[in-house]
Design an enzyme around this catalytic site. Sequence first.
Site, mmCIF file in Angstrom:
data_model
loop_
_atom_site.group_PDB
_atom_site.id
_atom_site.type_symbol
_atom_site.label_atom_id
_atom_site.label_comp_id
_atom_site.label_asym_id
_atom_site.label_seq_id
_atom_site.Cartn_x
_atom_site.Cartn_y
_atom_site.Cartn_z
ATOM 1 N N HIS A 301 0.815 -1.223 0.000
ATOM 2 C CA HIS A 301 0.000 0.000 0.000
ATOM 3 C C HIS A 301 0.848 1.272 0.000
ATOM 4 O O HIS A 301 0.316 2.374 -0.174
ATOM 5 C CB HIS A 301 -0.980 0.005 1.179
ATOM 6 N N ASP A 347 -0.535 -7.572 1.915
ATOM 7 C CA ASP A 347 0.020 -6.219 1.786
ATOM 8 C C ASP A 347 1.551 -6.256 1.774
ATOM 9 O O ASP A 347 2.202 -5.738 2.681
ATOM 10 C CB ASP A 347 -0.513 -5.358 2.933
ATOM 11 N N SER A 440 4.786 2.803 7.220
ATOM 12 C CA SER A 440 4.330 1.471 6.851
ATOM 13 C C SER A 440 5.433 0.793 6.070
ATOM 14 O O SER A 440 6.238 1.439 5.420
ATOM 15 C CB SER A 440 3.078 1.542 5.987
#
Length: 488
Positions: A301, A347, A440
């Site tokens: 992402h 992810d 992230s």
Amino acid sequence: MLHLQIIIVVLSHTFLKQTVTGIEHGSKVPDGVMQYMVSVQNNKGHVCGGFLVSDDFVLTAAHCDQRLTKVILGNHNLDVGNTTKIKKQIKHESFKEWMSGNDLMLLELEKKAENIRKATLPTVNMKVKAHDLCQVAGWGRTSEHSGPVVNLMAANVSIIDITNCKKNCSILPDNVTCAKGCTNIKFYQDDFGGPLVCNNTTVGLLSFNKFEQQIFPNVGSIKVAEFFILMLAVKMQGQQMITMFLLLSCLQQTVTGSIIVNGNRVPDGEMQYMASLQDISGHHVCGGFLVSDNFVLTAAHCFDRNLPVRVVLGDHNLKESNNNGQTIEIDKKFKHPSYKNVGFGDDLMLLKLKKRAVLGNGVEVIQLPTVNMKVKADDLCQVAGWGATHTGGRTVDGLMVVKVPIINITTCTEKWGMLPHNVICAGGYTTNRGFCQGDSGGPLVCKNTAVGVVSFNRRFNCNYKDEVPNVFVDISKYVVWILETMSN
């Protein structure tokens, strides 16, 4: 004898919920069972069933929109249940009418429900089989000419093959599951919105029925699995959709970067595998970590909204470069083939570098887990990044690290309401430590092994008191893909 055929709204893969609404020839539900059941009401009283999917969200049928004002929950007897006002109604964006499918609606509550067990939602890959025995429940009338009942009723139903269902009813929408009553069971309008429950998991949502001179079975629930996926996709496609269906517990997430909360600066000489993913202007976008001399592993992402073009290795301080720092452009990116958005899971992304990193002098690779490696609840691990250190803050120049405990996956799923497959939970929750927006893609490190990748928290909230746990991708489930991708 009329058979009950329930078409179940598939929330994220056929969610068969144990809820029976408007049940004729059903049985009274004992206290302590199906505590997630909700009566959806307007100023005149009970309208439809529903079920609690997070502390502040109820799922019901979109066609139940009849000037709704409140819900009653916390007790199977509607005369003594807790009343909570409805703050907002969020219909599935593709809903038109009950026969067209997509018959789903989320109700946001004005205040959070306390000490009430939430419905367990299915995993993305969960499937129900013909002849599986499930349940439906509700407060609907028990005969055609009566009104809603005070006490929650439930009945057993069995799943039937979709092909046979279509033979008896040619008007089925897409993405439905059918079930039939084991006896002369019917449900009525005031039962719609309630769950179809299989193996204590809510797999469907009662949508409609059809009577034609007792020739066709009653049709009643729409498959929930695919629809739940759609909801996730909608929410994860943009910040403006954060109020859409993805507000459903696990759907309320998306963390682009791991803001390290209540952490410490990483000393030089430690965590030398850390990578800063940066855009064309040199701004930090996400974290990552070196898994070979020419591959960095990060979160998929990280490329949903931003476009990292290079990685910085060997520099814990992004503003004060040392002699060990290496800036290398990204040559190719390899998202996991099943990745759609952060809420669906998978992810992960590998970044191939345009040139190999020079190992040593501040740059090293980190060990990946074996396929069978598992982490245990309460294991103390580390997460690191250059993200902000508090909610709404900016990214920092110096690499930060914090110790976080592993959280039991059953407890984590219960707190979120639903989670993607192949994840690890750590930090947040009962601690004041964890990650947030800004980094992230960084690693969760246990015993010098990268076991997870930072994926998401809820609503960008990094004030972790009484919050849900942080969620990481479980690398051990993807080791084969990682190795094959790098070798090919």
